[in-house]
Design a protein around this motif. Sequence first.
Motif, short mmCIF file in Angstrom:
data_model
loop_
_atom_site.label_atom_id
_atom_site.label_comp_id
_atom_site.label_asym_id
_atom_site.label_seq_id
_atom_site.Cartn_x
_atom_site.Cartn_y
_atom_site.Cartn_z
N ASN A 112 0.83 -1.20 0.00
CA ASN A 112 0.00 0.00 0.00
C ASN A 112 0.86 1.25 0.00
OD1 ASN A 112 -2.39 -1.41 -0.05
ND2 ASN A 112 -2.69 -1.36 2.16
N THR A 113 1.95 1.24 0.76
CA THR A 113 2.84 2.39 0.80
C THR A 113 3.47 2.63 -0.57
OG1 THR A 113 3.33 1.94 3.12
CG2 THR A 113 4.86 3.36 1.95
N GLN A 114 3.90 1.55 -1.23
CA GLN A 114 4.48 1.68 -2.57
C GLN A 114 3.45 2.18 -3.58
OE1 GLN A 114 6.05 -2.21 -3.37
NE2 GLN A 114 7.94 -1.84 -2.22
N ALA A 115 2.24 1.69 -3.49
CA ALA A 115 1.18 2.12 -4.40
C ALA A 115 0.87 3.60 -4.18
CB ALA A 115 -0.08 1.29 -4.20
N ASN A 116 0.84 4.04 -2.94
CA ASN A 116 0.59 5.44 -2.64
C ASN A 116 1.72 6.32 -3.17
OD1 ASN A 116 -1.82 4.86 -1.39
ND2 ASN A 116 -0.96 4.87 0.68
N ALA A 117 2.97 5.88 -3.02
CA ALA A 117 4.11 6.64 -3.52
C ALA A 117 4.06 6.76 -5.04
CB ALA A 117 5.42 5.98 -3.08
N GLN A 118 3.66 5.69 -5.72
CA GLN A 118 3.54 5.72 -7.18
C GLN A 118 2.42 6.66 -7.60
OE1 GLN A 118 3.08 1.59 -8.18
NE2 GLN A 118 5.29 1.21 -8.20
N ALA A 119 1.33 6.66 -6.87
CA ALA A 119 0.21 7.55 -7.19
C ALA A 119 0.61 9.01 -7.02
CB ALA A 119 -1.00 7.23 -6.32
N VAL A 120 1.35 9.31 -5.98
CA VAL A 120 1.82 10.68 -5.75
C VAL A 120 2.77 11.10 -6.85
CG1 VAL A 120 3.21 12.12 -4.21
CG2 VAL A 120 1.43 10.66 -3.26
N ALA A 121 3.68 10.21 -7.25
CA ALA A 121 4.62 10.51 -8.32
C ALA A 121 3.90 10.75 -9.64
CB ALA A 121 5.64 9.40 -8.47
N ALA A 122 2.89 9.95 -9.91
CA ALA A 122 2.12 10.12 -11.14
C ALA A 122 1.35 11.44 -11.13
CB ALA A 122 1.16 8.95 -11.33
N ALA A 123 0.85 11.82 -9.99
CA ALA A 123 0.12 13.08 -9.88
C ALA A 123 1.06 14.26 -10.04
CB ALA A 123 -0.61 13.16 -8.55
N ALA A 124 2.30 14.12 -9.61
CA ALA A 124 3.27 15.20 -9.69
C ALA A 124 3.75 15.39 -11.13
CB ALA A 124 4.45 14.93 -8.78
N LYS A 125 3.76 14.34 -11.93
CA LYS A 125 4.22 14.42 -13.31
C LYS A 125 3.00 14.59 -14.22
CE LYS A 125 6.93 11.95 -16.72
NZ LYS A 125 7.61 10.71 -17.04
N PRO A 126 2.87 15.75 -14.84
CA PRO A 126 1.68 15.99 -15.67
C PRO A 126 1.67 15.14 -16.93
CG PRO A 126 3.22 17.83 -15.81
CD PRO A 126 3.77 16.88 -14.79
N ASP A 127 0.48 14.79 -17.37
CA ASP A 127 0.28 13.99 -18.57
C ASP A 127 0.04 14.92 -19.76
OD1 ASP A 127 -0.57 12.28 -20.58
OD2 ASP A 127 -1.99 11.19 -19.32
N GLY A 128 1.07 15.10 -20.58
CA GLY A 128 0.99 16.02 -21.72
C GLY A 128 -0.11 15.66 -22.70
N GLU A 129 -0.30 14.38 -22.95
CA GLU A 129 -1.35 13.95 -23.88
C GLU A 129 -2.74 14.31 -23.35
OE1 GLU A 129 -2.91 9.98 -26.27
OE2 GLU A 129 -1.33 9.78 -24.78
N LYS A 130 -2.95 14.08 -22.08
CA LYS A 130 -4.24 14.39 -21.47
C LYS A 130 -4.52 15.89 -21.52
CE LYS A 130 -6.83 13.78 -17.19
NZ LYS A 130 -6.78 13.28 -15.82
N ILE A 131 -3.52 16.69 -21.20
CA ILE A 131 -3.68 18.15 -21.22
C ILE A 131 -3.92 18.62 -22.65
CG2 ILE A 131 -2.56 20.35 -20.72
CD1 ILE A 131 -1.00 18.80 -18.49
N TYR A 132 -3.17 18.06 -23.61
CA TYR A 132 -3.36 18.39 -25.03
C TYR A 132 -4.80 18.12 -25.45
CZ TYR A 132 -3.03 18.18 -30.11
OH TYR A 132 -3.24 18.38 -31.45
N LYS A 133 -5.31 16.96 -25.07
CA LYS A 133 -6.67 16.59 -25.46
C LYS A 133 -7.70 17.50 -24.81
CE LYS A 133 -5.74 11.82 -26.67
NZ LYS A 133 -5.90 10.40 -26.34
N GLN A 134 -7.38 18.05 -23.65
CA GLN A 134 -8.30 18.93 -22.95
C GLN A 134 -8.32 20.33 -23.56
OE1 GLN A 134 -7.60 19.18 -18.74
NE2 GLN A 134 -9.23 20.67 -18.42
N TYR A 135 -7.16 20.86 -23.92
CA TYR A 135 -7.08 22.25 -24.35
C TYR A 135 -6.81 22.48 -25.83
CZ TYR A 135 -6.87 23.49 -19.39
OH TYR A 135 -7.15 23.65 -18.06
N CYS A 136 -6.14 21.56 -26.50
CA CYS A 136 -5.60 21.83 -27.83
C CYS A 136 -6.36 21.18 -28.98
CB CYS A 136 -4.13 21.40 -27.89
SG CYS A 136 -3.14 22.02 -26.51
N VAL A 137 -7.08 20.10 -28.69
CA VAL A 137 -7.76 19.33 -29.73
C VAL A 137 -8.75 20.17 -30.52
CG1 VAL A 137 -9.48 17.49 -30.01
CG2 VAL A 137 -7.39 17.06 -28.77
#
Length: 114
Positions: free
Chosen positions: A27-52
């Motif tokens: 659980n601790t490892q999963a939480n650390a991975q989730a925090v790391a993923a949240a800290a690193k923005p997803d360029g594709e997701k943001i592109y699809k939200q604003y640029c498409v």
Amino acid sequence: MRKGLVFIAIAALIYACGGSSDSASNNTQANAQAVAAAAKPDGEKIYKQYCVTCHGLYGDMGASGAYNLQESALTLEERINVITNGRKAMTAFEALLEEKEIKAVAKYTMKLGQ
């Protein structure tokens, strides 16, 4: 019979509560991975939200005078500048996105030309 049912119920409760420290470690490892993923923005997701809307899903739509990102020769730094400050009809995203999000989008747009 009653003692057997009580024993099974207690054993099931202990098992359900996670009696080992391995599950806590996982659980601790999963939480650390989730925090790391949240800290690193997803360029594709943001592109699809604003640029498409103007550039299209593959960067080649060209609506409202948008440049074809598949044919763009801009460097990463130039793309970051355009996204941050805007260009011609393109709005500036400096007020909407954080610096790391802008960089993530710019990196993603580099992939559209490949």
